[in-house]
Design a protein around this motif. Structure first.
Motif, PDB file in Angstrom:
ATOM      1  N   ALA A  22      32.344   7.140  21.765  1.00 22.61           N
ATOM      2  CA  ALA A  22      31.565   7.981  22.450  1.00 22.61           C
ATOM      3  C   ALA A  22      31.777   8.001  24.175  1.00 22.61           C
ATOM      4  N   ASN A  47      27.269  19.191  27.796  1.00 24.29           N
ATOM      5  CA  ASN A  47      26.050  19.216  28.422  1.00 24.29           C
ATOM      6  C   ASN A  47      25.831  18.823  29.724  1.00 24.29           C
ATOM      7  N   LEU A  48      26.423  17.760  30.092  1.00 22.33           N
ATOM      8  CA  LEU A  48      26.384  17.145  31.579  1.00 22.33           C
ATOM      9  C   LEU A  48      27.349  17.917  32.181  1.00 22.33           C
ATOM     10  N   GLY A 104      34.533  10.362  24.138  1.00 15.55           N
ATOM     11  CA  GLY A 104      34.017  11.675  23.593  1.00 15.55           C
ATOM     12  C   GLY A 104      33.364  12.531  24.641  1.00 15.55           C
ATOM     13  N   ILE A 105      32.702  11.766  25.436  1.00 16.05           N
ATOM     14  CA  ILE A 105      31.829  12.450  26.356  1.00 16.05           C
ATOM     15  C   ILE A 105      32.665  12.812  27.633  1.00 16.05           C
ATOM     16  N   ARG A 151      19.390   9.711  24.404  1.00 14.96           N
ATOM     17  CA  ARG A 151      19.815  10.518  25.741  1.00 14.96           C
ATOM     18  C   ARG A 151      19.065  11.591  25.867  1.00 14.96           C
ATOM     19  N   GLU A 155      27.266   4.315  23.747  1.00 20.14           N
ATOM     20  CA  GLU A 155      27.163   3.329  22.980  1.00 20.14           C
ATOM     21  C   GLU A 155      28.384   2.522  22.403  1.00 20.14           C
ATOM     22  N   GLY A 158      25.986   6.101  14.543  1.00 25.65           N
ATOM     23  CA  GLY A 158      25.581   5.581  15.847  1.00 25.65           C
ATOM     24  C   GLY A 158      25.692   6.649  17.052  1.00 25.65           C
ATOM     25  N   GLN A 159      26.445   7.516  16.851  1.00 24.56           N
ATOM     26  CA  GLN A 159      26.287   8.559  17.866  1.00 24.56           C
ATOM     27  C   GLN A 159      25.403   9.274  17.631  1.00 24.56           C
ATOM     28  N   ARG A 194      21.414  13.778  42.301  1.00 26.61           N
ATOM     29  CA  ARG A 194      22.911  13.365  42.343  1.00 26.61           C
ATOM     30  C   ARG A 194      23.738  14.425  41.911  1.00 26.61           C
ATOM     31  N   LEU A 234      18.608  11.623  34.645  1.00 26.90           N
ATOM     32  CA  LEU A 234      19.776  11.068  35.444  1.00 26.90           C
ATOM     33  C   LEU A 234      19.554  11.666  36.863  1.00 26.90           C
ATOM     34  N   ASP A 235      18.702  12.480  36.922  1.00 25.79           N
ATOM     35  CA  ASP A 235      18.081  13.164  38.201  1.00 25.79           C
ATOM     36  C   ASP A 235      19.587  14.016  38.978  1.00 25.79           C
ATOM     37  N   SER A 253      28.770  13.079  20.985  1.00 21.49           N
ATOM     38  CA  SER A 253      29.340  12.492  22.462  1.00 21.49           C
ATOM     39  C   SER A 253      29.902  13.828  23.133  1.00 21.49           C
ATOM     40  N   VAL A 254      30.565  14.523  22.341  1.00 20.54           N
ATOM     41  CA  VAL A 254      31.225  15.841  22.851  1.00 20.54           C
ATOM     42  C   VAL A 254      30.144  16.623  23.469  1.00 20.54           C
ATOM     43  N   ILE A 284      31.551  12.880  36.286  1.00 20.06           N
ATOM     44  CA  ILE A 284      31.176  12.395  35.138  1.00 20.06           C
ATOM     45  C   ILE A 284      32.066  11.312  34.646  1.00 20.06           C
ATOM     46  N   HIS A 308      22.246   7.738  19.291  1.00 21.32           N
ATOM     47  CA  HIS A 308      22.380   7.620  20.661  1.00 21.32           C
ATOM     48  C   HIS A 308      22.345   8.917  21.463  1.00 21.32           C
ATOM     49  N   GLY A 326      34.332  16.168  26.070  1.00 18.57           N
ATOM     50  CA  GLY A 326      33.147  17.315  25.979  1.00 18.57           C
ATOM     51  C   GLY A 326      33.250  17.668  27.571  1.00 18.57           C
ATOM     52  N   ALA A 327      33.087  16.798  28.552  1.00 17.85           N
ATOM     53  CA  ALA A 327      32.820  17.210  29.939  1.00 17.85           C
ATOM     54  C   ALA A 327      34.247  18.126  30.348  1.00 17.85           C
ATOM     55  N   THR A 368      27.174  15.886  24.575  1.00 21.17           N
ATOM     56  CA  THR A 368      26.711  15.015  25.796  1.00 21.17           C
ATOM     57  C   THR A 368      27.651  15.252  27.031  1.00 21.17           C
ATOM     58  N   GLY A 369      28.987  15.289  26.840  1.00 17.49           N
ATOM     59  CA  GLY A 369      30.029  15.736  28.034  1.00 17.49           C
ATOM     60  C   GLY A 369      29.700  17.088  28.256  1.00 17.49           C
ATOM     61  N   CYS A 376      17.861  14.577  29.335  1.00 16.33           N
ATOM     62  CA  CYS A 376      18.905  13.836  30.118  1.00 16.33           C
ATOM     63  C   CYS A 376      19.154  14.135  31.658  1.00 16.33           C
TER      64      CYS A 376
END
Ligand code: TPP
Ligand code: SF4
Ligand code: MG
Lengths: 356, 611
Positions: free
Chosen positions: B269, A98-99, B272-273, A129, B265, A121-122, B257, A326-327, A92-93, B225, A125, B276-277, A95-96, A322
């Motif tokens: 998460a 990278n976003l 966490g996202i 993603r 999920e 689980g993470q 966007r 997400l474009d 999850s970290v 985000i 997922h 991280g962001a 993901t954030g 991803c």
């Protein structure tokens, strides 16, 4: 235990890469892991791969969970930021991170406990993603940092240091990654740099989610007779299906190299987004590394025979990530300011009007 | 005697029967006529079949809190007839479908039954069974327009806009409206002695719920985000963010966007996202409710110690997952304030209105970046999911985001040795760097606490203590940055403290208490940690009531714990039934306390104790 910085001394004898940097510029702090720990070899392979690729050493985001393996981002790429997050939640970290900035190379290092138990689980997922990153599991079949409990990747019947057998079925992260849609899937062995370094290079340049399960023995708790994750066991049973050679952008095969020929029909080159290529050499002619179902079946069959399949098992060179899904805009989201993000009072007046 | 713009109407429906749209039009019609209203959805955790209620309170004085008692019940659910009839105040009205006569459960001698043969009216006019069901709601809406004297044009206008582009739906809807309206005019006494009339009181106002307002605030604050996991009553916030972002954050040329939304999920998460962001320099948030907050707890601790900005909206609800997820409460206060392990505390913001939901959402991002720590906005279902009349949103176009102490490449060029956790400015807040900024300087390995001020690995006790003391200093800095309390009244012997959605009924309760000879000074808390004013207010009064919507007086605990206040000074006034607290409940409990303790009911205490 305290931090030991590696002295930055000049080594004129070390080769320089395209950025004028040598391997030392890609190293991290001195490792605090046990001498002989497989994880240190993985870190060294990362250093070598990044240096040889001439990637700027400060343009990485290194993320990890918790465990001996998750400490390792401190031991490579000192010029980049790292984040030792919480147990099992590195995905999850990542993901954030990278976003927020799609321009950084993202390397996640996790353990088998971190990814196959608390974080399964993470793990599942992040594969779905398709985060554009290199995800490494230093797989030693045990919880190193908490002193040797069985992990979920430990094979049934494999024994603990004291001789007690593991009673439960193992989870194979490679099979999971294949099944859920990872676009680059490989397995390797920390003791086989020849194989690992090119795989790391291919994975780093791959666009999409690249997963490498690296069997990385724990010398303190899981390297004895009876363990299926020991150096000896893996050396004896490893069966590489597809090895990868990394061919840089400007690679021109020399006569000498073309001599190292493989049987006809068993080599193939795969283009990477930056123009470089991976040369895949198939040791089994019938193996198709672009057929997900085939790869999965092969891995499962080998597992039943007690073999450990290694090498590049699957790659989709045209994969998306991803950000494409997400474009999102090309500019990293963390670089957008008020002008791009805040619609201002004018737009707010219209919103207010719509709420009357 | 006719009473204008002052009543409570409650619609009792079956969940999934299509009543929400008709009821929403009713509220909007009143709003458009300038009638000060507040709305409340009292709904089950169910998609279809269970009872659901929608309540509109009109208050000429502009009171927005819930009021006990129902003046006009629209009883459309046979299953709840008995309790619905019982809820009507003596002399009140009960509108029902009498196609099959008056049901015995609705019989009450002291109220006025208004029978309309809704099903019978519909039967010959519509053949489609789905329309027959849906238009029952529209027929009672038409009848109400006559009974309450609502401008018919306002309603028909709304139908036309709602079905714009689906013209074939407009005529049947208007026809259904007219059926009800005509019947009422012909056979019933119209309008009733409770009715509406136009005012200019709401000119310039908007009607919106807190979740949409908060989402808009996050968007204006530059959040790029959003990571979330569906949970009532927070879901509509993420959904509103998506709606607004699609409208306002899509590149006009490329269609690409300037935001990323991940339905994660789970809540672990999601946070966490966000972390991280935040670590990587983007503004990110999550929206959740109590059970999600519990799951996020470990990560919140990490972000506290590693000093990562993150914004979390907790739209509180009653109890656990199998509690009352569709009812409101202020039950997460302590778990939010001290979420996680070790010595952790988190700044909290307590919005009370949609306008404040918008503003505090935006402020939360500035605070979180400035303080380099998670900031939690504590809203609740009452505010988040109910439409309320609000001042229009405003944004200062000159406003710059406060991204806090982040070093650029040029800044780093000028620095000899970078120390991530050094207290350079004496406010407890270090300087941070973002990944990828500089080729040689500023990179470090982010960990919890096993590091020194230069982010180098150590487990030395002194380094740990020093760091924790700096975090405590940062906490004191936070107290000066969070929104200050709003204090009103002067020098009464007793005061009242409250926060969040208790504010709406409190305005009304304070007037009633003053009328009853128990005037109180009031302090509305808007943020945590508590500013110095908070202790001063409590110290300046003989005793204070703390009014809140949970069982264990959590704000009392927080005040006592953080400010070392004598617990005996605080009298809790609590409500935790799952509806929002009402002015009636507050005023009664406080008067009771005065009476129980033989406290004189005076307008002013001579000499005053407030100074
Ligand atoms: C929530 C939580 N539970 C338990 C732990 C304790 N813990 C630390 S490391 C670890 C296991 C790590 O195993 P693995 O990921 O395989 O890493 P290795 O040390 O083997 O490289 C555990 C259980 C923790 N840090 N956090
Ligand atoms: S305990 Fe095992 S995994 Fe941990 S450092 Fe030692 S050898 Fe490596
Ligand atoms: Mg392990």
């Amino acid at each position: 235990m305290t931090f030991v910085a590696k002295p930055r001394v000049h080594h004129p004898q070390l080769p320089l890469n395209d950025l004028g940097l040598n391997r030392r510029d890609y190293e991290g702090a001195v490792s605090t892991l046990c001498a002989g720990c497989g994880h240190d070899s993985v870190s060294a392979a990362i250093v070598q791969a990044c240096a040889e690729l001439s990637l700027p050493p400060h343009r990485f985001a290194k993320v990890s969970g918790i465990g001996c393996s998750s400490k390792t981002p401190s031991y490579f790429l000192n010029a980049s930021h790292g984040f030792n997050a919480v147990h099992g939640r590195m995905p999850s970290v990542a993901t954030g991170a990278n976003l927020a900035n799609r321009e950084l190379h993202c390397i996640g290092v996790s353990g088998d406990g971190d990814s196959a138990s608390i974080g399964i689980g993470q793990f599942a997922h992040i594969v779905r993603r398709r985060i554009n990153m290199l995800y490494i599991v230093d797989n030693n079949g045990t919880y190193g940092l908490t002193k040797g409990q069985f992990s979920a990747t430990n094979d049934k019947g494999s024994t603990s240091k004291k001789g007690a057998p593991n009673l439960y079925e193992p989870i194979d992260l490679v099979s999971m990654a294949l099944q859920i849609g990872a676009s680059f899937v490989a397995r390797s062995f920390s003791g086989d740099k020849q194989q690992l370094v090119p795989l790391l290079k291919g994975a780093l340049l791959h666009r999409g989610f690249a997963f490498i399960d690296v069997i990385s023995p724990c010398v303190a708790f899981n390297n004895h007779n009876g363990s299926t994750k020991s150096y000896d066991y893996v050396r004896g049973r490893g069966a590489s299906v597809v090895t990868a050679d990394f061919l840089p952008k400007d690679f021109i095969a020399t006569a000498a190299e073309t001599v190292v020929d493989y049987a006809p029909g068993t080599t193939e080159t795969v283009a990477l987004p930056d123009g470089s290529r991976l040369r895949l050499s198939k040791l089994d002619e019938s193996y198709d590394p672009h057929d997900r179902a085939h790869a999965l079946a092969h891995v499962l069959e080998a597992q039943q025979r007690g073999e450990v399949v290694t090498g590049l098992l699957y790659v989709d060179p045209d994969a998306s990530d991803c950000h494409e899904i997400l474009d999102t805009v090309e500019t990293p989201l963390n670089a957008l300011g008020e002008a791009e993000l805040c619609p201002g009072q004018g737009a707010l007046d219209r919103i207010n009007a719509g709420l009357r | 005697m006719t009473v204008y713009n002052d009543f409570v109407i409650r619609f009792a429906n079956v969940n999934g029967s299509g009543s929400a749209s008709a009821n929403g039009m009713f509220a909007k019609a009143l709003f458009r006529m300038g009638v000060p209203i507040s709305t409340r959805n009292i709904f089950p955790s169910n998609i279809e079949g269970l009872p659901t209620w929608f309540e509109v309170r009109a208050s000429q004085a502009g009171y927005q809190g819930r009021r006990e008692g129902v003046d006009l019940m629209v009883a459309m659910n046979a299953e709840t007839y008995a309790e619905d009839a019982a809820a009507v105040v003596p002399g009140g009205y009960l509108l029902h479908d009498n196609s099959k006569g008056l049901d015995r459960r609705l019989l009450r001698a002291d109220i006025n039954a208004i029978g309309i043969p809704i099903a019978k009216l519909i039967l010959p006019e519509f053949t489609n069974p789905k329309q027959r069901k849906l238009f029952k709601n529209i027929v009672y809406l038409g009848a109400l327009s006559a009974l309450l004297n609502i401008d018919f044009d306002v309603i028909t206008g709304m139908v036309s806009t709602q079905y714009k582009g689906k013209d074939e739906l407009i005529q049947p809807n208007i026809h259904a409206l007219e059926l009800g309206r005509r019947y009422a005019k012909q056979y019933l006494e119209c309008p009733l002695p409770i009715q509406v009339r136009r005012t200019k009181q709401l000119d310039g106002k908007i009607m919106v719920d807190g979740n949409a307002a908060g989402a808009l605030g996050a968007l204006y604050a530059g959040a790029t985000i959003c990571a979330w996991y569906p949970i009532t009553p927070s879901t509509s916030m993420a959904e509103a963010f998506e709606k607004y972002a699609n409208q306002l954050r899509t590149d006009a040329e490329t269609g690409q966007r300037k935001f990323a939304i991940i339905q994660a999920e789970d809540e672990l998460a999601a946070i966490g996202i966000v972390i991280g962001a935040g670590w990587n320099g983007a503004r990110a948030f999550t929206a959740t409710s109590g059970p999600g907050l519990s799951l996020m707890s470990e990560f919140l601790g990490l972000a506290y110690f590693a000093e990562i900005p993150a914004v979390l909206f907790d739209i509180q609800r009653a109890g656990p997952s199998t509690g009352m997820p569709t009812r409101t409460q202020q039950g997460d206060l302590l778990s939010a304030a001290y979420a996680s392990h070790g010595d952790t505390k988190h700044p909290l913001l307590f919005p009370a209105t949609p306008k404040e939901s918008f503003e505090f959402a935006a402020d939360a991002f500035d605070l979180s970046d400035r303080l380099q720590t998670p900031v939690i906005v504590l809203s609740d279902l009452e505010l988040g999911m109910n439409d309320a009349v609000s001042d229009a949103f405003t944004w200062d176009d000159a406003r710059q985001y406060d991204r806090g102490k982040v070093l650029s490449k040029e800044d780093l060029d000028d620095i000899e040795v970078f120390g991530r956790y050094l207290d350079v400015d004496g406010d407890g807040i270090g300087y941070r760097t973002l990944p990828g900024t500089h080729a040689e300087k500023g990179a470090f390995f982010t960990r919890g606490t096993s590091r020194d001020a230069y982010a180098r690995y150590t487990e030395a006790p002194e380094a740990y203590t020093e760091n924790m003391d700096r975090l405590a200093k940062k906490w004191r800095t936070a107290a000066s940055l969070v929104p200050a309390p709003e204090i009103s009244g002067h020098r009464h012997r007793a005061g009242v403290v409250f926060y969040g959605t208790t504010a709406a009924p409190m305005v009304e309760a304070l007037v009633r208490l003053a009328d009853d000879g128990a005037p109180l000074d009031a302090m509305r808390l808007r943020g945590f940690p508590f500013a110095a004013d908070v202790a001063d207010f409590i110290d300046g009064h003989e005793f204070v009531f703390v009014v809140e919507q949970n069982r264990d007086a959590q704000m009392k605990t927080l005040l006592v714990n953080e400010l070392s206040i004598d617990p005996a000074k605080i009298v809790p006034v609590l409500y935790y039934g799952g509806l929002s607290i009402s002015a009636d409940a507050i005023a009664e409990r406080i008067i009771e306390h005065f009476d129980e303790h033989n406290l004189p009911r005076l307008k002013e205490v001579p000499g005053g104790l407030g100074a």
